[in-house]
Design an enzyme around this catalytic site. Structure first.
Site, short mmCIF file in Angstrom:
data_model
loop_
_atom_site.label_atom_id
_atom_site.label_comp_id
_atom_site.label_asym_id
_atom_site.label_seq_id
_atom_site.Cartn_x
_atom_site.Cartn_y
_atom_site.Cartn_z
N ARG A 71 57.06 -6.24 24.15
CA ARG A 71 56.57 -5.02 24.81
C ARG A 71 57.22 -4.84 26.18
O ARG A 71 57.27 -3.73 26.72
CB ARG A 71 55.03 -5.06 24.93
CG ARG A 71 54.45 -3.94 25.77
CD ARG A 71 53.03 -3.58 25.37
NE ARG A 71 52.10 -4.70 25.37
CZ ARG A 71 51.62 -5.28 26.46
NH1 ARG A 71 51.97 -4.86 27.65
NH2 ARG A 71 50.77 -6.29 26.37
N TYR A 125 58.76 22.84 24.03
CA TYR A 125 58.29 22.21 22.79
C TYR A 125 56.76 22.20 22.73
O TYR A 125 56.10 21.94 23.75
CB TYR A 125 58.85 20.78 22.74
CG TYR A 125 58.36 19.98 21.56
CD1 TYR A 125 58.75 20.30 20.27
CD2 TYR A 125 57.52 18.88 21.74
CE1 TYR A 125 58.30 19.56 19.19
CE2 TYR A 125 57.06 18.14 20.67
CZ TYR A 125 57.45 18.49 19.39
OH TYR A 125 57.01 17.76 18.33
N LYS A 216 65.73 13.28 16.53
CA LYS A 216 66.48 14.45 16.10
C LYS A 216 67.98 14.10 15.98
O LYS A 216 68.35 13.37 15.09
CB LYS A 216 66.21 15.60 17.07
CG LYS A 216 64.69 15.78 17.40
CD LYS A 216 63.85 16.17 16.21
CE LYS A 216 62.35 16.08 16.48
NZ LYS A 216 61.82 16.77 17.65
C1 LIG Z 1 60.64 16.79 18.41
C2 LIG Z 1 60.72 17.15 19.86
C3 LIG Z 1 59.97 16.45 20.82
C4 LIG Z 1 59.00 15.35 20.45
O1 LIG Z 1 59.65 14.23 19.94
P1 LIG Z 1 58.97 13.18 18.89
O2 LIG Z 1 60.07 12.22 18.63
O3 LIG Z 1 58.56 13.99 17.70
O4 LIG Z 1 57.80 12.59 19.59
C5 LIG Z 1 60.13 16.81 22.13
N1 LIG Z 1 60.96 17.80 22.51
C6 LIG Z 1 61.68 18.52 21.62
C7 LIG Z 1 62.59 19.60 22.09
C8 LIG Z 1 61.59 18.21 20.26
O5 LIG Z 1 62.30 18.92 19.37
#
Ligand SMILES: *Cc1c(COP(=O)(O)O)cnc(C)c1O
Length: 395
Positions: A71, A125, A216
């Site tokens: 951690r 977001y 992403k």
């Molecule tokens: C998906 C997303 C997030 C959140 O990310 P997670 O990995 O799902 O927690 C934050 N900002 C943007 C622009 C996103 O597309």
């Protein structure tokens, strides 16, 4: 190469492949090792205690010291962090179990000394909007709709300004230089998920934090959840401190996959972008589509930020097909695009922000009922265009 060698003079593509691998040769391995130990042997009580204290406070590991506990620190995650910082032109980066964990840690770290007010530039977001408006992190929030409203919203209790460009889901751009000027010395966090460091590096404009959902483009294959923050060493220490207490460090397997994803990031982003440009141009003016929102189309980039602030328009676009019912029909009719949330992977996805990603958004920040967000993948653009054309015609 040794740890002290800087790769700053090398091109992005070269750094993307080689960054964070400086210690591999001495380890006698070529591929990134995955270290899964949750606990680590201690040589003696004294040095173990000192290492624990240092790491728990967000400090860097000292040479030959025990990592103590996963951690606090993990070598697989640390390699990925070093590589990512290089791509962002940052001193450091801190990896998390998700994008929302990364964003939350920045908000908590910036809220020190009672500065618990956050100013947020919409569009943003849905999760970020939601965690702030719900007060989950004990913050107060002021939402503004333009950069010009930021200065008036800042008080002596403001610890953080948040912006996102391109914004999720509309792909609208915000001018980073104007954002930094409007922040007037208050730390600025830019959600750089849509752009990736390949197209945009917010720290070079004066932002303090560039945050990403690594789920992403960075992971890029739809099989790893993660988040990462690039910042300077001082902020990195504060953010690691929050991370060690809240336990949101990226798992080593996730760090491994994210780090591996960096090697192909420039290639993927540029090809997906080129596909997105072709799709956007083909959809523009297609019967049944009222509007295409893509920074690479004329009229969608009034400040001329593509080619200056951003190396290209990216691979995310939004279309408006008019009504909820038509959006529903298009989402049901595509065969190559998967109807699913998330974005940035090798395969194309489509989703309905008003009912999914931006469902928690306040009424005034809700996307249009007829809007669909498209994440363009690596398929041939002609196949993507044909798939959308048949789905729109069927709706
Ligand atoms: C998906 C997303 C997030 C959140 O990310 P997670 O990995 O799902 O927690 C934050 N900002 C943007 C622009 C996103 O597309």
């Amino acid at each position: 190469m040794t740890d002290s060698d800087t790769q700053a003079h090398l091109h992005l593509e070269t750094r993307a492949v080689h960054a964070g691998r400086a210690d591999l040769e001495a380890l006698g391995v070529h591929a990134l090792p995955i270290d899964l130990s949750t606990t680590n042997p201690l040589t003696d009580i004294d040095s173990g205690g000192l290492s624990y204290e240092r790491l728990a406070a967000g400090g860097d590991i000292e040479q030959n010291a025990s990592a103590v506990y996963q951690r606090l620190w993990n070598p697989t995650t640390a390699r990925y962090e070093e590589a990512f910082a290089e791509l962002e032109g940052a001193e450091a980066s801190v990896a998390f179990s998700s994008g929302m964990a990364a964003i939350s840690a920045v908000i908590l770290a910036a809220g020190r000394e009672g500065r618990r007010h956050v100013v947020v530039l919409r569009t943003i977001y849905g999760g970020t909007e939601s965690i702030l408006s719900a007060g989950t992190l004990a913050t107060e929030v002021t939402f503004v709709d333009s950069v010009d409203e930021i200065a008036a919203a800042v008080t002596e209790r403001t610890g953080l300004i948040i912006g996102e460009t391109p914004a999720n889901p509309t792909a609208e751009l915000a001018n980073l230089d104007s954002l930094v000027a409007a922040a007037g010395g208050v730390p600025l966090m830019v959600d750089n998920t849509f752009a990736t460091p390949v197209l945009q590096q917010p720290l070079r404009h004066g932002a303090q934090f560039s945050v990403h959902s690594a789920t992403k483009y960075i992971g890029g294959h739809g099989d790893v959840l993660g988040g990462i923050v690039a910042c300077d060493d001082e902020w990195a220490q504060r953010i690691r401190h929050v991370r060690s207490l809240t336990g949101a460090i990226a798992h080593p397997l996730a760090s491994y996959l994210s780090h591996r994803g960096l090697a192909t990031l420039p290639l993927r982003v540029r090809q997906q972008q080129s596909n997105a440009q072709a799709v956007a141009e083909a959809l523009h003016g297609m019967p049944g589509i009222e509007r295409v929102m893509y920074p690479g189309l004329p009229g969608c980039d009034p400040e001329g930020l593509v080619g200056t602030q951003m190396a290209g328009p990216g691979a995310m676009l939004a279309i408006d097909v008019g009504t909820y019912e038509r959006a529903e029909a298009v989402a049901a009719a595509t065969k190559i695009f998967t109807h699913a949330v998330s974005l940035g992977g090798v395969d194309s996805l489509l989703q309905h922000p008003a009912s999914l990603t931006h469902r928690p958004a306040a009424a005034e920040a809700k996307p249009n009922a007829g809007m669909l967000r498209l994440s363009i993948g690596l398929e041939h653009p002609d196949d993507l265009i044909a798939d959308l054309a048949q789905a729109v015609a069927a709706a």
